[in-house]
Enzyme design. Structure first.
Site, PDB file in Angstrom:
ATOM      1  N   ASP A   8      -4.372   5.066   0.384  1.00 59.25           N
ATOM      2  CA  ASP A   8      -3.916   3.791  -0.168  1.00 59.25           C
ATOM      3  C   ASP A   8      -5.057   3.173  -0.964  1.00 59.25           C
ATOM      4  O   ASP A   8      -6.185   3.083  -0.471  1.00 59.25           O
ATOM      5  CB  ASP A   8      -3.489   2.833   0.945  1.00 59.25           C
ATOM      6  CG  ASP A   8      -2.184   3.254   1.605  1.00 59.25           C
ATOM      7  OD1 ASP A   8      -1.608   4.289   1.193  1.00 59.25           O
ATOM      8  OD2 ASP A   8      -1.740   2.553   2.529  1.00 59.25           O
ATOM      9  N   ASP A 125      11.938   1.586   1.849  1.00 58.24           N
ATOM     10  CA  ASP A 125      10.981   0.824   2.658  1.00 58.24           C
ATOM     11  C   ASP A 125      11.764  -0.096   3.580  1.00 58.24           C
ATOM     12  O   ASP A 125      12.353  -1.083   3.132  1.00 58.24           O
ATOM     13  CB  ASP A 125      10.049   0.037   1.746  1.00 58.24           C
ATOM     14  CG  ASP A 125       9.291   0.951   0.787  1.00 58.24           C
ATOM     15  OD1 ASP A 125       8.983   2.091   1.186  1.00 58.24           O
ATOM     16  OD2 ASP A 125       9.028   0.539  -0.352  1.00 58.24           O
TER      17      ASP A 125
END
Length: 233
Positions: A8, A125
């Protein structure tokens, strides 16, 4: 079963968040060096541009390009891909799969992309059974299965991300299979080889692992060995 180590990105650094919360950031260092370590064991990784997810446009593609150039890794990347130009730029730098979140629900946009590019992937998500939008900041009104029934008409590759599990090391969601022969990759809370076995039993073809690797909770080598055994049947 495939294992995708995750990187990330925030402000050019490798970080992890807790349940997607920006204020919970923990920095792990140089993403290129981390990717080089991963490249000794795998040939593909999962990258998320967190700045891009929060701001609505990719902010770390130069870092992604460096990772590809310096490691030779195949990369799937998500975070802020909400315009045709942004997606095109990602493919120009050598990305294999662009992952769409919120913007995938614009089916005209999605159809244009799938007509033009290969490897388009959609991330579902999920929080409380519904799709979260705008970098997970807002909870949407559409149920995950309803979204999937629409999106499966355009793509056959998905990432299922459990927001409540992301970065928690608490294990994986109990998910009943609701898809057919589409490729489904799981992300969120994976912290053991047993998690991978459970996900394979539920029909997932891949798993994304992040914090568990960074914190030394599990070794990538061990996860890859389990995945290899699962592929053999």
């Amino acid at each position: 079963m495939e294992v995708y180590p995750a990187i990330d990105l925030m402000k050019g650094r490798a970080v992890r968040l807790y349940r997607g919360r920006r204020e919970s950031v923990k920095v792990y260092g140089d993403p290129v060096k981390i990717a080089q370590g991963f490249s000794e064991l795998v040939d593909k990784i999962h990258v998320v541009d967190l700045d891009g997810a929060f701001e609505g446009r990719p902010r770390n593609l130069e870092v992604v390009e460096r990772i590809i150039e310096e490691t030779g890794l195949r990369v799937q990347v998500g975070g802020g891909f909400r315009t045709y130009e942004a997606v095109g730029r990602a493919y120009e730098v050598g990305v294999e799969n662009v992952i769409l979140g919120t913007k995938a629900l614009d089916t005209a946009f999605l159809e244009r992309l799938t007509d033009e590019f290969g490897g388009i992937t959609v991330s579902l998500d999920v929080k409380d059974g519904r799709i979260a939008v705008k970098g997970w900041v807002e909870e949407g009104s559409i149920k995950v299965r309803d979204a999937f029934e629409i999106l499966r008409n355009y793509v056959n590759r998905f990432v299922y991300t459990s927001i409540e599990r992301d970065g928690t090391l608490t294990g994986v969601d109990e998910i009943g299979r609701f898809w057919g022969d589409e490729e489904f990759i799981y992300a969120g809370g994976v912290s053991s080889a047993e998690d991978i076995v459970r996900l394979a039993e539920r029909g997932f073809s891949g798993v994304i692992v992040g914090k568990a690797l960074y914190e030394g909770v599990v070794k990538l080598e061990d996860l890859l060995e389990v995945a290899k055994c699962l592929r053999r049947g």
